[in-house]
Design an enzyme around this catalytic site. Sequence first.
Site, PDB file in Angstrom:
ATOM      1  N   SER A   1       1.842  13.764  -5.725  1.00  0.00           N
ATOM      2  CA  SER A   1       2.809  13.982  -4.628  1.00  0.00           C
ATOM      3  C   SER A   1       2.335  15.094  -3.687  1.00  0.00           C
ATOM      4  O   SER A   1       2.637  15.068  -2.488  1.00  0.00           O
ATOM      5  CB  SER A   1       4.202  14.284  -5.180  1.00  0.00           C
ATOM      6  OG  SER A   1       4.132  15.390  -6.055  1.00  0.00           O
TER       7      SER A   1
ATOM      8  N   LEU B   1      -2.985  -5.084   6.836  1.00  0.00           N
ATOM      9  CA  LEU B   1      -2.769  -3.625   6.912  1.00  0.00           C
ATOM     10  C   LEU B   1      -1.300  -3.261   6.706  1.00  0.00           C
ATOM     11  O   LEU B   1      -0.979  -2.344   5.943  1.00  0.00           O
ATOM     12  CB  LEU B   1      -3.270  -3.118   8.279  1.00  0.00           C
ATOM     13  CG  LEU B   1      -3.007  -1.651   8.617  1.00  0.00           C
ATOM     14  CD1 LEU B   1      -3.700  -0.719   7.620  1.00  0.00           C
ATOM     15  CD2 LEU B   1      -3.475  -1.336  10.039  1.00  0.00           C
TER      16      LEU B   1
ATOM     17  N   SER C   1       2.852  -5.230  21.142  1.00  0.00           N
ATOM     18  CA  SER C   1       3.824  -6.312  20.983  1.00  0.00           C
ATOM     19  C   SER C   1       3.349  -7.579  21.677  1.00  0.00           C
ATOM     20  O   SER C   1       2.834  -7.512  22.799  1.00  0.00           O
ATOM     21  CB  SER C   1       5.158  -5.869  21.587  1.00  0.00           C
ATOM     22  OG  SER C   1       6.023  -6.968  21.698  1.00  0.00           O
TER      23      SER C   1
ATOM     24  N   ARG D   1       5.625  -9.750  22.285  1.00  0.00           N
ATOM     25  CA  ARG D   1       6.852 -10.114  23.008  1.00  0.00           C
ATOM     26  C   ARG D   1       6.870  -9.430  24.356  1.00  0.00           C
ATOM     27  O   ARG D   1       7.183 -10.019  25.364  1.00  0.00           O
ATOM     28  CB  ARG D   1       8.095  -9.674  22.216  1.00  0.00           C
ATOM     29  CG  ARG D   1       8.271 -10.386  20.894  1.00  0.00           C
ATOM     30  CD  ARG D   1       9.573  -9.944  20.248  1.00  0.00           C
ATOM     31  NE  ARG D   1      10.732 -10.408  21.005  1.00  0.00           N
ATOM     32  CZ  ARG D   1      11.889  -9.751  21.092  1.00  0.00           C
ATOM     33  NH1 ARG D   1      12.053  -8.597  20.482  1.00  0.00           N
ATOM     34  NH2 ARG D   1      12.872 -10.254  21.784  1.00  0.00           N
TER      35      ARG D   1
ATOM     36  N   ASN E   1      -0.294   9.426   4.915  1.00  0.00           N
ATOM     37  CA  ASN E   1      -0.591  10.709   4.285  1.00  0.00           C
ATOM     38  C   ASN E   1      -1.788  10.498   3.351  1.00  0.00           C
ATOM     39  O   ASN E   1      -2.195   9.365   3.101  1.00  0.00           O
ATOM     40  CB  ASN E   1       0.647  11.301   3.589  1.00  0.00           C
ATOM     41  CG  ASN E   1       1.165  10.427   2.466  1.00  0.00           C
ATOM     42  OD1 ASN E   1       0.407   9.955   1.622  1.00  0.00           O
ATOM     43  ND2 ASN E   1       2.481  10.205   2.457  1.00  0.00           N
TER      44      ASN E   1
ATOM     45  N   ARG F   1      -2.231  10.727   0.206  1.00  0.00           N
ATOM     46  CA  ARG F   1      -1.983   9.930  -1.005  1.00  0.00           C
ATOM     47  C   ARG F   1      -2.080   8.431  -0.668  1.00  0.00           C
ATOM     48  O   ARG F   1      -2.726   7.670  -1.369  1.00  0.00           O
ATOM     49  CB  ARG F   1      -0.590  10.260  -1.552  1.00  0.00           C
ATOM     50  CG  ARG F   1      -0.283   9.553  -2.841  1.00  0.00           C
ATOM     51  CD  ARG F   1       1.136   9.837  -3.292  1.00  0.00           C
ATOM     52  NE  ARG F   1       1.334   9.483  -4.677  1.00  0.00           N
ATOM     53  CZ  ARG F   1       2.447   9.703  -5.352  1.00  0.00           C
ATOM     54  NH1 ARG F   1       3.465  10.309  -4.770  1.00  0.00           N
ATOM     55  NH2 ARG F   1       2.549   9.322  -6.611  1.00  0.00           N
TER      56      ARG F   1
ATOM     57  N   ARG G   1      -8.987  -1.267  -0.291  1.00  0.00           N
ATOM     58  CA  ARG G   1      -9.632  -1.975   0.825  1.00  0.00           C
ATOM     59  C   ARG G   1     -11.111  -1.657   1.002  1.00  0.00           C
ATOM     60  O   ARG G   1     -11.770  -2.302   1.826  1.00  0.00           O
ATOM     61  CB  ARG G   1      -8.870  -1.709   2.124  1.00  0.00           C
ATOM     62  CG  ARG G   1      -7.389  -2.105   2.053  1.00  0.00           C
ATOM     63  CD  ARG G   1      -7.178  -3.583   1.812  1.00  0.00           C
ATOM     64  NE  ARG G   1      -5.750  -3.907   1.741  1.00  0.00           N
ATOM     65  CZ  ARG G   1      -5.260  -5.138   1.705  1.00  0.00           C
ATOM     66  NH1 ARG G   1      -6.069  -6.188   1.708  1.00  0.00           N
ATOM     67  NH2 ARG G   1      -3.959  -5.339   1.621  1.00  0.00           N
TER      68      ARG G   1
HETATM   69  C1  LIG Z   1      -8.218  -7.817  -2.490  1.00  0.00           C
HETATM   70  C2  LIG Z   1      -6.761  -8.011  -2.152  1.00  0.00           C
HETATM   71  C3  LIG Z   1      -6.211  -9.269  -2.162  1.00  0.00           C
HETATM   72  C4  LIG Z   1      -4.856  -9.462  -1.825  1.00  0.00           C
HETATM   73  N1  LIG Z   1      -4.350 -10.722  -1.848  1.00  0.00           N
HETATM   74  C5  LIG Z   1      -3.046 -10.912  -1.558  1.00  0.00           C
HETATM   75  C6  LIG Z   1      -2.468 -12.211  -1.582  1.00  0.00           C
HETATM   76  O1  LIG Z   1      -3.136 -13.202  -1.849  1.00  0.00           O
HETATM   77  N2  LIG Z   1      -1.149 -12.361  -1.273  1.00  0.00           N
HETATM   78  C7  LIG Z   1      -0.347 -11.273  -0.994  1.00  0.00           C
HETATM   79  O2  LIG Z   1       0.849 -11.444  -0.774  1.00  0.00           O
HETATM   80  N3  LIG Z   1      -0.876 -10.024  -0.962  1.00  0.00           N
HETATM   81  C8  LIG Z   1      -2.175  -9.821  -1.241  1.00  0.00           C
HETATM   82  N4  LIG Z   1      -2.701  -8.557  -1.196  1.00  0.00           N
HETATM   83  C9  LIG Z   1      -1.829  -7.446  -0.787  1.00  0.00           C
HETATM   84  C10 LIG Z   1      -1.321  -6.636  -1.996  1.00  0.00           C
HETATM   85  O3  LIG Z   1      -0.540  -7.430  -2.850  1.00  0.00           O
HETATM   86  C11 LIG Z   1      -0.486  -5.449  -1.507  1.00  0.00           C
HETATM   87  O4  LIG Z   1       0.656  -5.933  -0.814  1.00  0.00           O
HETATM   88  C12 LIG Z   1      -1.234  -4.531  -0.589  1.00  0.00           C
HETATM   89  O5  LIG Z   1      -2.520  -4.271  -1.091  1.00  0.00           O
HETATM   90  C13 LIG Z   1      -0.473  -3.219  -0.450  1.00  0.00           C
HETATM   91  O6  LIG Z   1      -0.598  -2.527  -1.670  1.00  0.00           O
HETATM   92  P1  LIG Z   1       0.551  -1.620  -2.262  1.00  0.00           P
HETATM   93  O7  LIG Z   1       1.819  -2.378  -2.380  1.00  0.00           O
HETATM   94  O8  LIG Z   1       0.009  -1.027  -3.530  1.00  0.00           O
HETATM   95  O9  LIG Z   1       0.581  -0.468  -1.123  1.00  0.00           O
HETATM   96  P2  LIG Z   1       1.806   0.304  -0.485  1.00  0.00           P
HETATM   97  O10 LIG Z   1       2.844  -0.634  -0.011  1.00  0.00           O
HETATM   98  O11 LIG Z   1       1.242   1.252   0.528  1.00  0.00           O
HETATM   99  O12 LIG Z   1       2.366   1.124  -1.660  1.00  0.00           O
HETATM  100  C14 LIG Z   1       1.625   2.211  -2.241  1.00  0.00           C
HETATM  101  C15 LIG Z   1       2.139   2.425  -3.640  1.00  0.00           C
HETATM  102  O13 LIG Z   1       3.508   2.865  -3.558  1.00  0.00           O
HETATM  103  C16 LIG Z   1       4.239   2.308  -4.649  1.00  0.00           C
HETATM  104  N5  LIG Z   1       5.276   1.417  -4.095  1.00  0.00           N
HETATM  105  C17 LIG Z   1       5.422   1.029  -2.800  1.00  0.00           C
HETATM  106  N6  LIG Z   1       6.513   0.255  -2.666  1.00  0.00           N
HETATM  107  C18 LIG Z   1       7.064   0.149  -3.901  1.00  0.00           C
HETATM  108  C19 LIG Z   1       8.181  -0.545  -4.414  1.00  0.00           C
HETATM  109  N7  LIG Z   1       8.983  -1.287  -3.667  1.00  0.00           N
HETATM  110  N8  LIG Z   1       8.435  -0.434  -5.721  1.00  0.00           N
HETATM  111  C20 LIG Z   1       7.655   0.309  -6.547  1.00  0.00           C
HETATM  112  N9  LIG Z   1       6.553   0.966  -6.126  1.00  0.00           N
HETATM  113  C21 LIG Z   1       6.270   0.900  -4.821  1.00  0.00           C
HETATM  114  C22 LIG Z   1       3.240   1.523  -5.495  1.00  0.00           C
HETATM  115  O14 LIG Z   1       2.718   2.371  -6.479  1.00  0.00           O
HETATM  116  C23 LIG Z   1       2.153   1.166  -4.501  1.00  0.00           C
HETATM  117  O15 LIG Z   1       0.894   0.918  -5.092  1.00  0.00           O
HETATM  118  C24 LIG Z   1      -4.042  -8.344  -1.504  1.00  0.00           C
HETATM  119  C25 LIG Z   1      -4.610  -7.061  -1.506  1.00  0.00           C
HETATM  120  C26 LIG Z   1      -5.945  -6.886  -1.805  1.00  0.00           C
HETATM  121  C27 LIG Z   1      -6.536  -5.493  -1.784  1.00  0.00           C
END
Ligand SMILES: Cc1cc2nc3c(=O)[nH]c(=O)nc-3n(C[C@H](O)[C@H](O)[C@H](O)COP(=O)(O)OP(=O)(O)OC[C@H]3O[C@@H](n4cnc5c(N)ncnc54)[C@H](O)[C@@H]3O)c2cc1C
Length: 224
Positions: free
Chosen positions: A44, A66, A78, A80, A146, A148, A157
């Site tokens: 954190s 992203l 946008s 739109r 940030n 983290r 990525r």
């Molecule tokens: C190689 C690769 C392939 C992928 N393929 C697909 C695909 O086929 N289909 C698809 O839909 N997506 C795909 N993704 C996207 C992936 O599922 C994630 O949505 C994306 O990488 C964002 O990651 P994140 O949720 O960890 O990050 P962030 O949203 O930035 O979250 C960061 C961290 O915060 C915590 N966090 C955030 N929100 C919550 C929550 N609501 N509850 C609990 N903890 C939370 C978690 O620890 C999370 O890791 C892919 C990603 C990669 C890297």
Amino acid sequence: MKVELISYTPNPIEAIERAASTCYDSMPTGGKIMRHCYRSGHHSVLEFADFSFKISGVSRALTHQLVRHRIASYAQRSQRYCTEDGFEYVTPRSIAKDEQALARYNETIEVIKKAYEDLLANGVPAEDARMLLPNACCTQICVKMNLRALIHFCNERLCACAQWEIREMARLMVKAVVEVEPALAEFLVPKCEAHAPHSFCTESKSRSCGRHPLIGDVVSKKSN
Ligand SMILES: Cc1cc2nc3c(=O)[nH]c(=O)nc-3n(C[C@H](O)[C@H](O)[C@H](O)COP(=O)(O)OP(=O)(O)OC[C@H]3O[C@@H](n4cnc5c(N)ncnc54)[C@H](O)[C@@H]3O)c2cc1C
């Protein structure tokens, strides 16, 4: 593709260590406390340094990936409020290197451009005409993360399994950050190197790039 670091927390390591020092009744140490927090999972404190980027010349396919990173702030051009007549578009290398594929790709884009412009000329609002626009259409986006969130983003990525365009963008984001704070380089790495010097790949054998041993092999060697 252009990636600019448009603002950031000055002296990010000191800012993080100043916050962390509150927990330990200590003083900033020039990176030692931050490394300790990172290694011990006290993540954190890494939220006390922000980095904002302006990204342009990337595809909508990239920005769709992203913005799946929820722990960040975004502002995107946008479709739109701005029209995309004569839009620029991204051409993947796999298409650019194949003459026939490239011709097919370019001619399809031209058809889309013409149809899009015709709809606008016929009074269709940009928010509806954009339904025709391809994933390849170039866009601009500002993103603030940030440290983290940026580390997590890089872990995911910069991995060879990530799509090439977002991987390239992550690489340029790291380059821009490291230019202003070289000591952050060790944290902005693919997930296989997040626990260096113990580097291992958590992907399957078929997806692994082979840069580091598979986690299964590392664990079974240790337990043998
Ligand atoms: C190689 C690769 C392939 C992928 N393929 C697909 C695909 O086929 N289909 C698809 O839909 N997506 C795909 N993704 C996207 C992936 O599922 C994630 O949505 C994306 O990488 C964002 O990651 P994140 O949720 O960890 O990050 P962030 O949203 O930035 O979250 C960061 C961290 O915060 C915590 N966090 C955030 N929100 C919550 C929550 N609501 N509850 C609990 N903890 C939370 C978690 O620890 C999370 O890791 C892919 C990603 C990669 C890297």
